[in-house]
Enzyme design. Structure first.
Site, PDB file in Angstrom:
ATOM      1  N   GLY A  11     -42.551  -5.959   3.234  1.00  0.00           N
ATOM      2  CA  GLY A  11     -42.645  -6.088   4.688  1.00  0.00           C
ATOM      3  C   GLY A  11     -42.029  -4.880   5.356  1.00  0.00           C
ATOM      4  O   GLY A  11     -41.475  -4.971   6.458  1.00  0.00           O
ATOM      5  N   SER A  13     -43.069  -2.227   6.881  1.00  0.00           N
ATOM      6  CA  SER A  13     -43.555  -1.630   8.128  1.00  0.00           C
ATOM      7  C   SER A  13     -43.155  -2.432   9.366  1.00  0.00           C
ATOM      8  O   SER A  13     -43.349  -1.978  10.492  1.00  0.00           O
ATOM      9  CB  SER A  13     -45.074  -1.480   8.090  1.00  0.00           C
ATOM     10  OG  SER A  13     -45.703  -2.747   7.988  1.00  0.00           O
ATOM     11  N   HIS A 151     -31.569 -17.911  22.792  1.00  0.00           N
ATOM     12  CA  HIS A 151     -32.346 -16.768  22.306  1.00  0.00           C
ATOM     13  C   HIS A 151     -33.228 -16.227  23.434  1.00  0.00           C
ATOM     14  O   HIS A 151     -33.355 -16.848  24.481  1.00  0.00           O
ATOM     15  CB  HIS A 151     -33.226 -17.162  21.110  1.00  0.00           C
ATOM     16  CG  HIS A 151     -32.461 -17.323  19.830  1.00  0.00           C
ATOM     17  ND1 HIS A 151     -31.818 -18.501  19.503  1.00  0.00           N
ATOM     18  CD2 HIS A 151     -32.226 -16.459  18.804  1.00  0.00           C
ATOM     19  CE1 HIS A 151     -31.229 -18.350  18.318  1.00  0.00           C
ATOM     20  NE2 HIS A 151     -31.456 -17.129  17.881  1.00  0.00           N
ATOM     21  N   LYS A 155     -38.961 -16.246  21.863  1.00  0.00           N
ATOM     22  CA  LYS A 155     -38.807 -17.088  20.673  1.00  0.00           C
ATOM     23  C   LYS A 155     -39.587 -18.381  20.847  1.00  0.00           C
ATOM     24  O   LYS A 155     -39.471 -19.054  21.879  1.00  0.00           O
ATOM     25  CB  LYS A 155     -37.328 -17.383  20.422  1.00  0.00           C
ATOM     26  CG  LYS A 155     -37.069 -18.117  19.108  1.00  0.00           C
ATOM     27  CD  LYS A 155     -35.589 -18.176  18.799  1.00  0.00           C
ATOM     28  CE  LYS A 155     -35.299 -18.929  17.512  1.00  0.00           C
ATOM     29  NZ  LYS A 155     -35.910 -18.286  16.328  1.00  0.00           N
TER      30      LYS A 155
END
Length: 262
Positions: A11, A13, A151, A155
């Site tokens: 993962g 990138s 958050h 989210k």
């Protein structure tokens, strides 16, 4: 280990992957072997660092002789990483979430042969917070407990995986399960609080990286345990520490809390 830990990042990138690449190439404990992306990724074959043409994003065909894989990909990416780890004996550190029951079972079986470390949150501070909450919940079994998390407004899930993990730790410390004790909504006239329940409250807004607070409430006193993240790089740093810790470990299922054990 006397030589550098040979590391692959799955993962690579993505936002977390790029943060891990930056940390790993500056950390003398590691030799970065492969920056893994999907076989169908537009990044495949492109430079991972822009000005360093020798480093290119690759798929698993370009990964050999690896000690540890850090995976922050997705469900398909995790499956490929797990295939590689099981075939090579490499340790797996993964923060990929939303796993199916089938994949959960496969990870459990894999841990019989390789070391697997999983976490919903790789913050070392959150690991300490969870440990403190577990101890407090066990020491004060009759106190009410609520968990509040905040958050950013992008989210999508609620409560956060970290808040749920905190709730599970507290419930386990009291000899119960979160499924039995959790209360996720309070509205209207829900009546008096049922003893032993664990409540959750959620805030969403702005660019909040992540905040978690546990409130243990007794008669005439209250304990507040909290953690506030202000920089997303803490999660990458925690994953790097987990990779350094798990290299050379025995097979088994490990957690980020194991990393902070003295």
């Amino acid at each position: 280990m006397t030589r550098p830990i040979r590391l692959a990042i799955s993962g690579a990138s993505g936002r977390m992957g790029r943060a891990l690449l930056d940390l790993a190439r500056e950390d003398g404990r590691f030799e970065l072997v492969a920056a893994i992306v999907s076989p169908h990724s537009a990044w495949l074959g492109k430079s991972a660092y822009g000005d360093v043409s020798a480093w290119k994003f690759t798929d698993w065909r370009g990964a050999e002789d690896i000690d540890v894989v850090i995976d922050f990909s997705g469900l398909d990416g995790l499956m490929l990483a797990l295939d590689h780890c099981e075939g090579s004996g490499a340790a797996l550190v993964t923060g990929t979430t939303g796993l199916s029951a089938e994949l959960e079972q496969r990870l459990a079986r894999a841990a019989e042969r390789i070391p697997v470390l999983r976490a919903a949150n790789f913050s070392l501070g959150v690991a300490v917070l969870t440990r403190l909450l577990r101890d407090a919940a066990a020491a004060l079994p009759g106190w009410d407990l609520d968990i509040v998390e905040a958050h950013h407004h992008r989210k999508e899930d609620a409560p956060s995986g970290t808040a749920l993990a905190m709730g599970r730790a507290a419930a386990d410390a009291r000899g119960a399960t979160l499924e039995d004790l959790a209360v996720y909504t309070r509205e209207g006239r829900p009546g008096a609080r049922k003893a032993g329940t664990i409540g959750f409250a959620v805030v969403r807004g702005g660019d909040i990286v992540g905040e978690h607070q546990a409130l243990l409430m007794g008669q005439g006193e209250r304990i507040e345990l909290g953690h506030r993240a202000t920089d997303r790089s803490i999660f990458a740093r925690g994953a790097i520490e987990a990779a350094a810790w798990i290299a050379g470990r025995a097979p088994g299922t490990w957690t980020i809390e194991d990393v902070i054990v003295p």
